[in-house]
Design a protein around this motif. Structure first.
Motif, mmCIF file in Angstrom:
data_model
loop_
_atom_site.group_PDB
_atom_site.id
_atom_site.type_symbol
_atom_site.label_atom_id
_atom_site.label_comp_id
_atom_site.label_asym_id
_atom_site.label_seq_id
_atom_site.Cartn_x
_atom_site.Cartn_y
_atom_site.Cartn_z
ATOM 1 N N ARG A 211 42.556 38.281 32.075
ATOM 2 C CA ARG A 211 43.439 37.371 31.344
ATOM 3 C C ARG A 211 44.788 37.132 32.018
ATOM 4 N N PHE A 212 45.146 37.980 32.962
ATOM 5 C CA PHE A 212 46.474 37.882 33.555
ATOM 6 C C PHE A 212 46.404 37.760 35.081
ATOM 7 N N VAL A 213 46.005 38.815 35.746
ATOM 8 C CA VAL A 213 46.047 38.847 37.212
ATOM 9 C C VAL A 213 45.164 37.762 37.830
ATOM 10 N N GLU A 214 43.910 37.671 37.397
ATOM 11 C CA GLU A 214 42.989 36.710 38.018
ATOM 12 C C GLU A 214 43.393 35.264 37.750
ATOM 13 N N ARG A 215 44.049 35.000 36.631
ATOM 14 C CA ARG A 215 44.479 33.630 36.327
ATOM 15 C C ARG A 215 45.667 33.229 37.192
ATOM 16 N N LEU B 198 47.456 30.294 42.396
ATOM 17 C CA LEU B 198 47.859 30.365 43.801
ATOM 18 C C LEU B 198 46.758 29.832 44.712
ATOM 19 N N GLU B 199 45.524 30.181 44.403
ATOM 20 C CA GLU B 199 44.406 29.733 45.237
ATOM 21 C C GLU B 199 44.280 28.212 45.222
ATOM 22 N N ARG B 200 44.492 27.597 44.049
ATOM 23 C CA ARG B 200 44.440 26.142 43.979
ATOM 24 C C ARG B 200 45.515 25.518 44.861
ATOM 25 N N GLY B 201 46.694 26.118 44.870
ATOM 26 C CA GLY B 201 47.765 25.627 45.730
ATOM 27 C C GLY B 201 47.432 25.764 47.193
ATOM 28 N N MET B 202 46.738 26.813 47.552
ATOM 29 C CA MET B 202 46.334 27.023 48.950
ATOM 30 C C MET B 202 45.270 26.012 49.361
ATOM 31 N N GLY C 78 46.655 22.713 50.051
ATOM 32 C CA GLY C 78 47.553 22.643 51.196
ATOM 33 C C GLY C 78 49.025 22.774 50.841
ATOM 34 N N GLU C 79 49.318 23.090 49.577
ATOM 35 C CA GLU C 79 50.717 23.274 49.159
ATOM 36 C C GLU C 79 51.267 24.620 49.617
ATOM 37 N N LEU C 80 50.389 25.597 49.688
ATOM 38 C CA LEU C 80 50.777 26.955 50.042
ATOM 39 C C LEU C 80 49.989 27.415 51.254
ATOM 40 N N ARG C 81 50.610 28.286 52.036
ATOM 41 C CA ARG C 81 49.933 28.809 53.224
ATOM 42 C C ARG C 81 48.703 29.600 52.799
ATOM 43 N N PRO C 82 47.561 29.380 53.452
ATOM 44 C CA PRO C 82 46.324 30.056 53.041
ATOM 45 C C PRO C 82 46.288 31.523 53.474
ATOM 46 N N ILE C 83 46.640 32.395 52.545
ATOM 47 C CA ILE C 83 46.483 33.832 52.766
ATOM 48 C C ILE C 83 45.603 34.354 51.637
ATOM 49 N N ASP C 84 45.348 35.632 51.624
ATOM 50 C CA ASP C 84 44.535 36.217 50.561
ATOM 51 C C ASP C 84 45.261 35.994 49.221
ATOM 52 N N PRO C 85 44.698 35.189 48.314
ATOM 53 C CA PRO C 85 45.407 34.891 47.059
ATOM 54 C C PRO C 85 45.615 36.116 46.178
ATOM 55 N N SER C 86 44.717 37.093 46.270
ATOM 56 C CA SER C 86 44.905 38.324 45.491
ATOM 57 C C SER C 86 46.125 39.083 45.988
ATOM 58 N N PHE C 87 46.278 39.138 47.317
ATOM 59 C CA PHE C 87 47.444 39.808 47.886
ATOM 60 C C PHE C 87 48.722 39.073 47.483
ATOM 61 N N ALA C 88 48.671 37.741 47.510
ATOM 62 C CA ALA C 88 49.840 36.949 47.112
ATOM 63 C C ALA C 88 50.209 37.222 45.653
#
Length: 197
Positions: A126-130, A135-139, A142-152
């Motif tokens: 309900r919190f972390v994965e959402r 962040l993943e959608r932004g990556m 192309g809005e955000l640099r593609p890194i591991d979204p979980s790490f971000a």
């Protein structure tokens, strides 16, 4: 709101304050009943034991956070704007409110394995994965640099962590300017160079 619902809400609010003040092990059901102004029997009518009450407080908060993330994600804003709005709204909550997750993680060792697993599943689903999905959608866009979204996600939560406390460190005052600075530091490391002005 019915009288029963009102009593339950009053119990949750009083217990939340006591848990923040003294921790899970530091309070008793008798103290909670006294704080609310009800008998122990009335308290046990709503909650089987202190652990069930503690878990209810945490679940209530995580469901509210889930609804907040859904509300922010439903806008047509960019991922950066959505994340920024989410962070602002979380950090704008009263300190006692936004520190519930931190309290829960600190008290995990004091609750039963089934309830611990229940909390962790809800916390992640309900919190972390959402947040990770935003962040993943932004990556992907192309809005955000593609890194591991979980790490971000964990980097962002780590930056917020000092403020997820009922009494944040005095050398780190929380105000609008500090929140904007936190967001700027976070996003400057993610924004593609081509988009940096």
């Amino acid at each position: 709101m019915s009288e029963t619902e009102g009593s339950r809400a009053a119990i949750l609010e009083a217990a939340k304050h006591l848990f923040m003040q003294d921790g899970f092990r530091g309070i008793s059901m008798r103290q909670i009943a006294e704080a609310v102004g009800v008998t122990k029997a009335a308290l046990y009518y709503h909650f089987r034991d202190k652990e069930e009450l503690f878990v209810a407080i945490v679940e209530q908060y995580l469901l509210a956070m889930s609804a907040l993330i859904d509300e922010v994600a439903a806008t047509d804003e960019s991922a950066r704007a959505q994340i920024s709005e989410l962070v602002r709204r979380i950090l704008a909550q009263p300190a006692e409110q936004r520190s519930i997750i931190r309290l829960a993680s600190q008290e995990l060792g004091n609750i039963s394995p089934p309830n611990r697993a229940r909390f962790l599943a809800l916390y992640h689903n309900r919190f972390v994965e959402r947040i990770t999905a935003l962040l993943e959608r932004g990556m992907v866009a192309g809005e955000l640099r593609p890194i591991d979204p979980s790490f971000a996600t964990w980097a962002l939560l780590g930056m917020m962590y000092p403020y997820l406390h009922p009494t944040p460190p005095t050398q780190l005052p929380l105000d609008g300017a500090r929140i904007e600075q936190l967001l700027q530091i976070f996003f400057d490391g993610l924004t593609p160079r081509a988009l940096v002005s």
